[in-house]
Scaffold this motif. Structure first.
Motif: not given
Ligand code: SF4
Ligand code: SF4
Ligand SMILES: [Cu+2]
Lengths: 138, 550
Positions: A76, B68, B358, B437, B441
């Motif tokens: 990732h 995102r 995930m 979410h 990240h």
């Protein structure tokens, strides 16, 4: 459509294409060499692990005195990679006993090798690292 | 006219010193888009030709970590800023010049159902092809996007791609309902006195006003008509084609008996109008009757078009447009738009399913599903999983909740009617989950862009001396991540509960009946919220997780 100045992106694109050239994948200046990456325990658990890179040449003979760096990337994006120089153990083995798998999940391990004659080789394999059972809120 | 804005408007983004001035500049969007286009080109080049390890490739990091994250951040603190800076709309300008661009968008597709389908396919493909993990595929997704926007807007009038196709746009339109800012009218009186309606009609060279022989405002009767530019307007604000089940959307038509400018899409150049020098709204939102952020790309065309400088980016009560139900220009009434409601439900469930992808338990679920189906290829297992999680489960949950809401409140309505009313109440929770979410990240890996970009330049022999700092990553201490995520989810729950309660009161007044109608919906979002907390507590086994210390 508004008739403003013409904003053709074409020259810009061409420029970048020229600049980009080829950012190829991993280098491989000795394709006949064999590189085996193994991890213990199998499957590895989050935290420290032993990783061994076994290096042999085209005739299957162990290669000594190479410089081997091991790089761990998560599959990732957005995760910090882990990098470590491996120690020569003899018999074509290069190893570390505490490679730090910082997170559970899919990893790509890459061995970046400089052979004694200066040629460079990079080989990768993927590993699935088991995470600890639950998030520890401490 | 119902309005969502406060009586006094202290805040207008376009009136703040430097930023406001920049945004009012007519080339501001082009500059923003140019920057984004540059990034998109880097993404595509690196994705196609660069190292195929996602964390080391711009096509891994830029879209899946930064883009995102910033999209949801912008929605939370401002509005639909991605569409404002959308790079896909830049080459499309060329398309409008090169291709015929005049066709009306096909009637059967004038709803959000197509986009709902595309979103479903995207969410499935994201998992089936592990897009986050493949810079090469990510680059191709971006290329496809550019081509699709170019071709569709090259053949169809206005911003057909944005309004009817673009999945990213629909995500933004829906969640921007929760944003604190909206493009709107400063002084309603100025609009009622305005004769030209340039904000929707566009401005033509040599005419600061409309030619005398051409009345700017023509009244449209209730019988349905076809305007000069060929947009057929259905008789009402919204017509349901019962045969096909599709919704017919008015493009600009206000409710019958309301005066409206006779407008087409702004790039039409009917004889006598002269050359178009400034677009009106290409999404067919007429400022005077525009409500909220649905379908608004923050493109600022209306701001530039208005000769009275009467359009601003105004502060408003976030989420209020979800419970108010006025007729909206270019949209109609929310309660008469099952497609928009369906979009809200799909996006909300997708927020949870995307995060579920995930964590570790997803593997067990997929394995069990695979065994049950006789071990088909993984893409098919995932298709079954998504059909269940994004279609079947939402349908059942919405149906059951609508039924109990009707039962408790003693109503007679159809279930779809109730579902369409309350679906919008899910949106704040959905955005809460998306941000928990995606900001995870971004906050965890935001700084990895520095070494990735450094390495990119290095490979082109353009870098400054020194090795890329691969140790860079987190933007905040990692122990803060979980509390931040919980806070976002809680905010979402609070927002959803409030919106649902207001919807119930809108329907039933401030009565016990309203509370009874509200109760099942409250339970619904609370269960979703609990699921979200459970998700955040899972070790993220699949791809990346917390570093647990201790
Ligand atoms: S809706 Fe339009 S502006 Fe928004 S992302 Fe899609 S193409 Fe870009
Ligand atoms: S022109 Fe339309 S889409 Fe663009 S900012 Fe104005 S209302 Fe929104
Ligand atoms: Cu994720």
């Amino acid at each position: 459509m508004t008739r403003r100045g013409s904003l053709s992106p074409v020259p810009f694109v061409l420029l970048l294409l020229l600049a980009a050239g080829c950012r190829g994948d991993a280098v491989d200046e000795a394709p006949d060499h064999e590189v085996r990456i193994s991890v213990a325990p199998t499957p590895p658990i989050m935290g420290s692990a032993r990783v061994v890179v076994q290096l042999s040449d085209g005739e299957g003979l162990a290669v000594e005195n190479a410089q081997v760096t091991l790089i761990g990337d998560m599959a990732h994006p957005g995760m910090t990679p882990v990098e470590e120089d491996l120690e020569q153990e003899g018999g074509g083995r290069y190893a570390t006993s505490d490679f730090d798998f910082t997170m559970g999940g899919d990893w790509v391990l890459s061995a970046r090798i400089q052979l004694p004659d200066g040629r460079r080789v990079e080989r990768s394999r993927s590993v699935e690292v088991v995470s600890l059972d639950a998030r520890d809120p401490t | 006219m119902p309005t969502l804005r406060a009586e006094t408007r202290p805040f207008d983004l376009l009136r703040i010193p430097i930023l406001g001035r920049f945004l009012r500049w007519r080339h501001a969007r082009t500059v923003l888009q140019g920057g984004m286009l540059g990034l998109a080109i880097l993404l595509i080049l690196d994705g196609l030709f660069g190292p195929q390890i996602a964390p080391r490739n711009l096509a891994g990091v830029l879209p899946w970590v930064h883009w995102r994250g910033f999209v949801v951040l912008a929605l939370l603190i401002a509005g639909n800023l991605f569409c404002m800076a959308c790079p896909f709309m830049l080459p499309r300008r060329l398309a409008k010049r090169l291709l015929p661009a005049g066709r009306p968008w096909p009637r059967p597709l004038r709803s959000k159902w197509l986009a709902v389908g595309l979103l479903f396919v995207f969410f499935w493909a994201y998992e089936a092809f592990s897009l986050w993990q493949s810079p090469w595929l990510t680059a191709w997704v971006a290329i496809t996007y550019f081509v699709a926007a170019f071709v569709i807007d090259g053949f169809f009038r206005g911003a057909s791609f944005c309004k009817h196709v673009c999945p990213i746009g629909q995500f933004n339109f829906m969640h921007a309902t929760v944003s604190p800012l909206e493009v709107g009218v400063r002084e309603p009186e100025t609009c009622s006195d305005c004769a030209t309606k340039d904000c929707i009609r566009g401005r033509y060279a040599g005419t600061s006003a409309v030619p005398a022989d051409r009345p700017a405002v023509s009244s449209m009767g209730g019988g349905g008509s076809t305007s000069a530019s060929g947009i057929a307007t259905p008789p009402g604000p919204l017509a349901l084609d019962s045969a096909s089940g599709t919704v017919r959307l008015p493009e600009v038509a206000p409710p019958p008996a309301m005066a409206s400018p006779s407008v087409g899409s702004a790039h039409d150049e009917p004889a006598g109008r002269g050359r178009l020098v400034q677009n009106g709204c290409e999404l067919w939102l007429f400022q005077e009757r525009k409500v909220g952020n649905v379908d608004c790309t923050f493109c600022m065309e209306c701001v530039h078009a208005c000769p009275h400088d009467n359009v601003g980016i105004l502060a408003r009560v976030p989420g209020a447009e979800l419970w108010r139900n006025p007729w909206r220009s270019g949209v109609g009434r929310l309660t008469e738009r099952p497609d928009l409601a369906g979009l809200a439900v799909l996006l909300t469930f997708a927020a949870f399913v995307n995060a579920f992808g995930m964590v570790r338990p997803v593997q067990a679920v997929l394995q069990a599903l695979g065994r049950a189906l006789g071990s088909p290829p993984e893409a098919l297992i995932l298709l079954a999983f998504f059909a269940g999680a994004l279609l079947l489960l939402p349908l059942l949950a919405m149906g059951a909740t609508s039924a109990s809401s009707r039962h408790f409140s003693g109503g007679q309505e159809k279930l779809t009617e109730i579902g369409t009313r309350y679906a919008y109440g899910l949106v704040p929770l959905g955005l809460g989950m998306w941000s928990a979410h995606y900001l995870f990240h971004l906050l965890l890996g935001g700084l990895t862009i520095v070494p990735v970009f450094h390495a990119y330049l290095e490979d082109l022999n353009l870098a400054a001396p020194g090795a890329p700092a691969w140790g860079m990553g987190p933007m905040i201490p990692e122990t803060w991540l979980f509390p931040v995520q919980v806070l976002l989810l809680q905010g979402g729950l609070a927002g959803s509960l409030w919106v649902l309660l207001r919807i119930a009161r809108r329907e039933h007044g401030d009565t016990t009946r309203a509370k009874r109608a509200f109760a099942p919906w409250a339970l619904f979002v609370t269960v979703l919220f609990a699921t979200g907390i459970w998700l955040l507590l899972q070790p993220m086994e699949m791809r990346g997780t917390f570093m647990v210390d201790g």
